[in-house]
Design a protein around this motif. Structure first.
Motif, short mmCIF file in Angstrom:
data_model
loop_
_atom_site.label_atom_id
_atom_site.label_comp_id
_atom_site.label_asym_id
_atom_site.label_seq_id
_atom_site.Cartn_x
_atom_site.Cartn_y
_atom_site.Cartn_z
N GLY A 144 0.81 -1.21 0.00
CA GLY A 144 0.00 0.00 0.00
C GLY A 144 0.85 1.26 0.00
N VAL A 145 1.91 1.25 0.84
CA VAL A 145 2.74 2.45 0.96
C VAL A 145 3.50 2.71 -0.34
N VAL A 146 4.11 1.65 -0.91
CA VAL A 146 4.87 1.84 -2.14
C VAL A 146 3.94 2.30 -3.27
N GLN A 147 2.74 1.72 -3.29
CA GLN A 147 1.76 2.18 -4.28
C GLN A 147 1.48 3.66 -4.15
N ALA A 148 1.32 4.10 -2.89
CA ALA A 148 1.02 5.51 -2.66
C ALA A 148 2.19 6.38 -3.10
N LEU A 149 3.43 5.89 -2.83
CA LEU A 149 4.60 6.70 -3.18
C LEU A 149 4.77 6.77 -4.70
N LEU A 150 4.36 5.71 -5.41
CA LEU A 150 4.54 5.67 -6.86
C LEU A 150 3.26 6.08 -7.58
N LYS A 151 2.44 6.84 -6.91
CA LYS A 151 1.13 7.16 -7.45
C LYS A 151 1.22 7.75 -8.86
N GLN A 166 1.96 6.16 -11.45
CA GLN A 166 2.72 5.27 -12.31
C GLN A 166 1.79 4.17 -12.82
N ASN A 167 2.21 3.58 -13.93
CA ASN A 167 1.44 2.49 -14.49
C ASN A 167 1.61 1.24 -13.62
N ARG A 168 0.49 0.73 -13.15
CA ARG A 168 0.51 -0.43 -12.27
C ARG A 168 1.24 -1.61 -12.93
N GLU A 169 1.07 -1.74 -14.25
CA GLU A 169 1.67 -2.88 -14.93
C GLU A 169 3.20 -2.83 -14.88
N GLN A 170 3.75 -1.63 -14.81
CA GLN A 170 5.21 -1.53 -14.78
C GLN A 170 5.77 -1.64 -13.37
N THR A 171 4.95 -1.25 -12.39
CA THR A 171 5.49 -1.19 -11.03
C THR A 171 5.16 -2.43 -10.21
N ALA A 172 4.15 -3.21 -10.63
CA ALA A 172 3.66 -4.31 -9.80
C ALA A 172 4.78 -5.27 -9.41
N PHE A 173 5.63 -5.61 -10.38
CA PHE A 173 6.70 -6.57 -10.13
C PHE A 173 7.62 -6.08 -9.00
N GLY A 174 8.09 -4.84 -9.15
CA GLY A 174 8.99 -4.28 -8.14
C GLY A 174 8.32 -4.16 -6.78
N ILE A 175 7.06 -3.72 -6.78
CA ILE A 175 6.35 -3.56 -5.51
C ILE A 175 6.27 -4.90 -4.79
#
Lengths: 318, 326
Positions: free
Chosen positions: A163-170, A172-181
């Protein structure tokens, strides 16, 4: 003469002694003596190979929208009446070949699991080495944090980090960040066990003669930790890593199942199960069944392997 | 003894304050609280006024203390997503989760302890082997898969049990609701409770088995046998009783993780509890709910830890002596 004594503590003997001990512990013999372990090992190997060569084995690329057609959606498996010969295990609601999706999903699940374990291991081992070697205040701060984190279930930490990383990367495209998160969430929720184990072993090792000798010739603490102590504390770390791989795969699958992991456009096994669950009541049983079986078999195989490794490396059970 | 309690109490409060600070950092610095509260068209001047009014310009330490002060009074602000006070949202859903966790704990104890005792006493029997195989599956299978499997069997195929929701609930007092007093409520809780209990049951079974095997080797068991006590008495009066100390600890500590793990079970069965609320808040980055839930779980863990420590001292006389001696 004085030159010879300086030559003594080199890093190679330390690492060779670990490999040597591995061979002396009859690891291979104990592996072959248990049928369950051999089957689990073979299964794990097959899963890894299938994941690595997924693009070669899979008939279609499920991540490529252009190769999937909605007209093919919800086809039953080939061996069921009404099944389409093109789709071995049937298709999902977007017309994706389920067999291909499972192969690619396996790839994603294993990749995230392995990277999550590596990240958790890197954090845990580093902090454990530092805590054990430095002692004093640094030690108590690190271990206090570990204690507090240990009281929370890993899945909760992973969800929070997610949740926190998602908020920080707000934005951004979920498809690109999901793996890293996912890798970060898993890594940050599984470091404690490594840290505690490594700290314990470091406390023992740091008073050994070879460490004293290395200190005496003026090697830096970083070098002593990495080249001398680390190879000697790796045994238990390997066991934890194997068992944690199963946990990491479960965690990734759970997060994806809960809808905070990988998006449906690049499904992992958990995402496929999430999609399949929606079709449980309308009779399309295959979408949820095959990914579930794959996930269960994978986790069980890795767990059995971990159980065996733990017993095989434990001198008390000899 | 009193010194021990006080020391534990201070440690607990320290943990709570640490978690509270993390919750504050989340609350304050992850995402902008003002942006969440106002629309896109709100002019800058109003934002500045709101910022001042919320105290977001104060020094961080003042804000942190204020946050902790509010938290101590169960005031966690307004949910970004629902525009309602967080404490009300959590309070409304708490009974569902606590009820599920309670039933699951009882279930895991009632099944886990006898299974553990049996597998320890009859190690070679087929049933014991079956239990152990089951326990490996229970540890390996992700919770949500077990839930889906149960739904497929008992809701889709057999149609015996409802697959989602809590059934009819009865209000008790001003805010507590229970599903345990209605037929549909009882039917609804069966599958979620089993799903949630399975992992704990496995854990308890393995623990009881390991402890029993350990204790059965002890001298006083041999001595009890030599005194001519019946096997039954030896097993249950002497052996089982002595295995219960670690079991109490684990069950107690697991109670907290049952509440946390219910996130998954609640999602599978659409159980209207706190876990579902928390998951929604993660999906929608609803920080006030996330922070409050984090604090709630921390509080739960700390209280349980404390109670378990005290119970420990009450159950095991050796510990009491050690504490007095220290």
């Amino acid at each position: 003469m004085s030159e010879i004594s300086v030559e003594l503590p080199k890093s190679e003997p330390a690492s060779r002694s670990f490999l040597g001990r591995l061979k002396d512990s009859d690891l291979l013999a104990s592996f072959l003596s248990s049928k369950v372990t051999v089957v689990a090992g073979a299964l794990t190997l097959i899963f890894f190979l299938a994941a690595v060569f997924a693009p070669l084995i899979a008939p279609t690329n499920p991540f490529d929208p252009a190769s999937n057609f909605l007209i093919d959606s919800l086809n039953p498996p080939r061996f069921v009446t009404g099944g389409d010969a093109r789709f071995l295990l049937g298709t999902d609601d977007q017309g994706r070949d389920l067999w291909s999706a499972i192969l690619y999903g396996l790839r994603v699940s294993l990749l995230i699991g392995v990277f999550g374990v590596l990240l958790g291991g890197a954090i845990g081992i580093t902090l454990g080495l530092i805590a054990g070697y430095a002692g004093g205040r640094i030690d108590s701060i690190i271990m206090r944090i570990a204690d507090v984190q240990l009281t929370f279930p890993a899945i909760l930490i992973a969800l929070l980090v997610d949740g926190v990383v998602q908020a920080l990367l707000k934005g951004q495209n979920r498809e690109q960040t999901a793996f890293g998160i996912l890798v970060i969430s898993i890594g940050l929720s599984f470091w404690v066990q490594y840290a505690r184990t490594v700290r314990g072993s470091t406390l023992v090792e740091k008073n050994r003669d070879y460490v004293q000798a290395a200190r005496l010739i003026g090697l830096s603490p970083a070098r002593i930790l990495m080249r001398h102590i680390l190879p000697n504390v790796m045994g238990p770390v390997l066991v934890i890593a194997t068992i944690n791989l199963a946990l990491a795969i479960i965690t990734e699958a759970t997060l994806s199942f809960l809808g905070v992991g990988l998006p449906p456009t690049q499904p992992s096994l958990g995402t496929l199960i999430r999609i399949g669950q929606n079709f449980l009541f309308s009779g399309e049983w295959w979408i949820v069944t095959f990914p579930s079986i794959t996930l269960a078999a994978l986790v069980l195989a890795v767990n059995l392997l971990g159980d065996w490794l733990r017993d095989a490396l434990n001198p008390r059970l000899k | 003894m009193i010194a021990f309690i006080i020391r534990r109490l201070f440690a607990s409060i320290g943990v709570l304050i640490a978690v509270g600070l993390i919750a504050f950092l989340l609350f304050r610095y992850v995402g902008d609280p003002v942006n969440q509260m106002v629309g896109i068209e709100t002019p800058e001047s109003e934002r500045v006024a709101l910022r001042q009014q919320l105290g977001l310009n104060d020094p961080a330490i003042v804000q942190a203390l204020r946050f902790l002060g509010h938290a101590a009074r169960l005031d966690f602000g307004i949910s970004y997503q629902f525009k309602q006070p967080v404490s009300e949202l959590i309070g409304a859903r708490m009974p569902a989760t606590l009820e599920l966790a309670f039933v699951a704990s009882i279930l895991s104890l009632l099944a886990g302890i006898p299974m553990g005792v049996y597998t320890a006493l009859h190690r070679k029997s087929a049933l014991a082997k079956l239990f152990e195989a089951l326990s490996l599956v229970g540890i390996s299978l992700p919770t949500f898969l077990i839930g889906i499997l149960l739904i497929y069997l008992f809701a889709v195929t057999l149609g015996w049990l409802p697959s989602f929701g809590r059934g009819d609930v009865v209000h008790i007092g001003s805010w507590w609701t229970t599903g345990l007093l209605t037929a549909s409520g009882l039917k609804s809780i069966i599958m979620p409770a089993i799903t949630l209990a399975l992992f704990q049951m496995t854990l308890i079974m393995r623990l009881v088995r390991a402890e029993m095997l350990e204790v059965l080797r002890a001298d006083y068991i041999r001595f009890a046998r030599a005194r001519g006590l019946s096997e039954r008495k030896v097993h249950f009066r002497h052996a089982l009783k002595n295995t219960l100390v670690p079991v109490i600890t684990v069950v107690g500590l697991q109670l907290g993780s049952i509440v946390a793990f219910s996130i998954i079970t609640e999602t599978v069965f659409s159980w209207p509890g706190m876990g579902q609320l928390f998951l929604q808040s993660v999906q929608n980055v609803d920080i006030p709910i996330m922070a409050a839930y984090l604090l709630f779980i921390a509080f739960l863990f700390v209280v349980i830890n404390l109670v378990v420590d005290l119970l420990y001292a009450a159950v095991d006389p050796r510990l009491r002596v050690a504490i007095h001696g220290a």
